[in-house]
Scaffold this motif. Structure first.
Motif: not given
Length: 329
Positions: A47-69
């Motif tokens: 998604x390339x979303x931005x966080x300010x500051x960088x240690x605030x929000x965490x981006x987490x990507x996991x895969x579902x059963x169909x191997x989609x993020x």
């Protein structure tokens, strides 16, 4: 009488964090009246979303059963006071939209279920937006004061430590209207002020009145006015082999509904031939019948006995009576 239409396919159900729960849709208006500008559940890449500051929000990507993020964003700095963590989306083109809607799906932790956080833990977050005519340069400094506030978002249901142990997901869905939008695109921004949140999905869409047939007249896709209290007057065009008697008109409402039908078209006497019905699925008729198209521009299909006959003639008055009665949407 059967009026053919294409099937509307619902988006696939996604699973949040090891398939704890389905995410059913909650939108109350027809899917064909929506045009989606962004849906994070369908983005295959980053998604390339931005966080300010960088240690605030965490981006987490996991895969579902169909191997989609599955893209989620989480923040939980509830032990420290004066939190001000920002998450900003990528640039979203508005297309023909004058007002857009943002659907948020998220979970939020009950502060009372977290020890030692009295006075620092919050149970809301804020939604903002910024309009621009083009994407901001990558080196642009983030200034919260540039963003306009849409609303403070609260959860109808918050989860506790017990819910985690029982693998219960209390998912909230909130929809907010954003606009009017007048520039070519916009950014969304989410401000955390000290809550424990998982932002599971974000969908951005706008409404339209979809193209339709009414009283033997065709009406094009129409986007409602910026002013939600006003209607858009649309003049229809008579279908092939029909002529205008009274000027056909419809009015497009703010929620994507066609309102106040006026006028009509009438079939010409020469438009009475039948032909094969390519839009109807075979399953609409029993095995002893086949489908034929009474008036091809309208896609009005009828089940008729086998064997299939060639061109058949109906009286013009009968065709008009059936067609007009069938176009009550």
């Amino acid at each position: 009488t059967i009026v053919c239409s294409l099937p509307v396919l619902s988006p696939p159900f996604l699973f949040f964090l090891n398939s704890l729960s389905d995410l059913p849709g909650t939108l109350s208006f027809p899917l064909f009246a929506l045009l989606v500008l962004l849906d994070t559940t369908t983005v295959l890449g980053e998604l390339d979303w931005k966080t300010y500051p960088v240690n605030g929000w965490d981006a987490i990507t996991e895969m579902d059963e169909q191997n989609r993020p599955i893209h989620t964003f989480q923040v939980c700095h509830v032990m420290e006071p004066n939190q001000n963590n920002w998450l900003r989306s990528g640039w979203i083109q508005r297309q023909a939209a004058q007002r857009v809607y943002v659907e948020l799906r998220f979970t939020l932790r009950d502060c009372n279920s977290i020890p030692w956080v009295s006075g620092t833990c919050k149970e809301t977050f804020n939604l903002f937006y910024l309009q621009t005519d083009e994407p901001l340069p990558a080196a642009t400094r983030f200034r919260p004061s540039d963003y306009a506030k849409v609303d403070t978002i609260a959860a109808d249901e918050s989860f506790t430590q017990t819910d985690l142990g029982d693998r219960v997901l209390r998912l909230n869905t909130e929809v907010r209207e954003v606009g009017p939008v007048t520039q070519k695109g916009f950014y969304l921004a989410f401000q955390d002020v000290g809550a424990c949140i998982a932002l599971v999905s974000v969908k951005v869409f706008y409404k339209r009145c979809p193209s339709t047939l009414r009283n033997l007249a065709e009406f094009p896709d129409t986007v409602p006015h910026m002013d939600s209290s006003s209607l858009v007057e649309v003049r229809g065009a008579c279908v092939d082999n029909a002529e205008e008697r009274d000027t056909p008109k419809l009015y497009c409402g703010a929620d994507g509904d066609w309102l106040v039908p006026l006028g009509r078209c009438l079939l010409l006497p020469s438009s009475s031939s039948l032909r094969s019905c390519p839009l109807c699925l075979p399953s609409i008729c029993s095995p002893r019948f086949h489908s034929t198209l009474l008036f091809h521009t309208l896609a009005l299909c009828f089940c008729r006995p086998f064997p299939q006959r060639g061109r058949e003639q109906f009286k013009s008055e009968e065709i008009e009576r059936i067609a007009q009665a069938s176009l009550t949407f």
